[in-house]
Design an enzyme around this catalytic site. Structure first.
Site, PDB file in Angstrom:
ATOM      1  N   PRO A 287       0.823  -1.214   0.000  1.00 50.08           N
ATOM      2  CA  PRO A 287       0.000   0.000   0.000  1.00 50.08           C
ATOM      3  C   PRO A 287       0.855   1.262   0.000  1.00 50.08           C
ATOM      4  O   PRO A 287       1.830   1.357   0.732  1.00 50.08           O
ATOM      5  CB  PRO A 287      -0.806  -0.109   1.288  1.00 50.08           C
ATOM      6  CG  PRO A 287      -0.089  -1.088   2.136  1.00 50.08           C
ATOM      7  CD  PRO A 287       0.660  -1.992   1.222  1.00 50.08           C
ATOM      8  N   GLU A 288       0.484   2.206  -0.848  1.00 51.25           N
ATOM      9  CA  GLU A 288       1.131   3.511  -0.832  1.00 51.25           C
ATOM     10  C   GLU A 288       0.175   4.514  -0.181  1.00 51.25           C
ATOM     11  O   GLU A 288      -0.925   4.158   0.227  1.00 51.25           O
ATOM     12  CB  GLU A 288       1.509   3.920  -2.260  1.00 51.25           C
ATOM     13  CG  GLU A 288       2.624   3.045  -2.818  1.00 51.25           C
ATOM     14  CD  GLU A 288       3.409   3.729  -3.947  1.00 51.25           C
ATOM     15  OE1 GLU A 288       3.359   4.952  -4.057  1.00 51.25           O
ATOM     16  OE2 GLU A 288       4.070   3.000  -4.714  1.00 51.25           O
TER      17      GLU A 288
END
Ligand SMILES: [Zn+2]
Length: 296
Positions: free
Chosen positions: A2-3
């Protein structure tokens, strides 16, 4: 992995179920994730009320009424699932996700809000995520946050700020954008997209975006605009897909984006009028995708 936009989406997905709720019970199914849980973690959380959910870089911040903030980092593969009972009549929320292996459910928060009982379940197969509980008054100076640069959201990131951050930096532009002490929360995928949209080569020296008098060049101004746009659009895409994204069983996964350059090796460049082909190079051990024709 996840960013920042995905973490923001997870925050927005969790907030309606968590804000205003009291933590009735915390079940830890292991002694650690990436790091051990702090001493008395479950005991300290039990009975506290959740004021608000926030985010700094890729950290989720759960502000509690006990003067402490629960910090949660999703690592490589962390995700949450929400299960609601009681008076909640929304259909389909009380099902276990069969595709998610319950053996990777490591933390269960039992929440209560009026007559609604909610379980927020943290699942993390690779266990690079972590949780901590720190005094809210010490957040800014805490080792997680003290060295973090500015957020790429909002209007704080400008060409002038980029010129200040990149002055004298011989590092490649891509490395400078990934440096969390300069700008916090940008990861590999979005940096590739930002550089493509800015028509800038990832290999160009960061300092080349700064004029001799220290001012921002036009390229620095463009980079600031495209950074804010790419992140904002990704957050909006996550928000608008949140309903689909939050499955019938209440799980919050990560949404799929359509990328212009990331993972597009061998594809024709998406830029109108460009005849280039997307290439993959390796910088600091990580894949960079670029169009060598229009990114200079
Ligand atoms: Zn191109």
């Amino acid at each position: 992995m996840p960013e920042l936009p995905e973490v923001e989406t997870v925050k927005r997905g969790l907030a309606p179920s968590m804000e205003g709720s009291v933590i009735k019970q915390v079940e830890l199914r292991r002694a650690d994730l990436r790091f051990p849980f702090p001493d008395h973690f479950a005991k300290d959380l039990t009975g506290s009320k959740i004021h608000a959910l926030g985010r700094r870089a890729k950290y989720l911040l759960v502000e509690l009424d006990i003067g402490k903030t629960l910090i949660m980092h999703l690592g490589m593969s962390g995700s949450f699932r929400i299960e609601t009972t009681g008076n909640n009549s929304e259909p389909g929320q009380f099902h276990h996700d069969k595709s998610k292996n319950p053996k990777h459910d490591h933390v269960v928060f039992q929440l209560s809000n009026g007559s609604t009982q909610t379980a927020v379940i943290y699942n993390d197969p690779r266990r690079f995520g972590y949780m901590d509980l720190i005094k809210s008054s010490e957040l800014q100076d805490h080792r997680y946050f003290a060295k973090l640069g500015i957020e790429p959201t909002g209007n704080s990131l400008s060409g002038t700020v980029i010129a200040e951050l990149f002055a004298g930096k011989a590092a490649p532009l891509k490395s400078a954008l990934l440096d969390q002490s300069l700008i916090a929360g940008l990861g590999n995928i979005y940096v590739c997209e930002i550089l493509w949209r800015s028509r800038l080569s990832p290999e160009r020296k960061a300092a080349t975006l700064v004029a001799k008098n220290g001012r921002a060049t036009g390229r620095a101004e463009d980079l600031a605009i495209h950074t804010r746009d790419v992140i904002r659009e990704a957050i909006e895409a996550g928000g608008s897909s949140l309903r689909d994204h939050r499955q019938a069983d209440g799980s919050l996964g990560y949404f799929q984006h359509s990328f212009d350059v990331y993972d597009q090796e061998g594809e024709k460049c998406h830029r109108v009028g460009c005849k280039g082909t997307i290439e993959r190079i390796v910088q600091s051990g990580r894949s960079t995708f670029l169009c060598p024709n229009c990114q200079i």
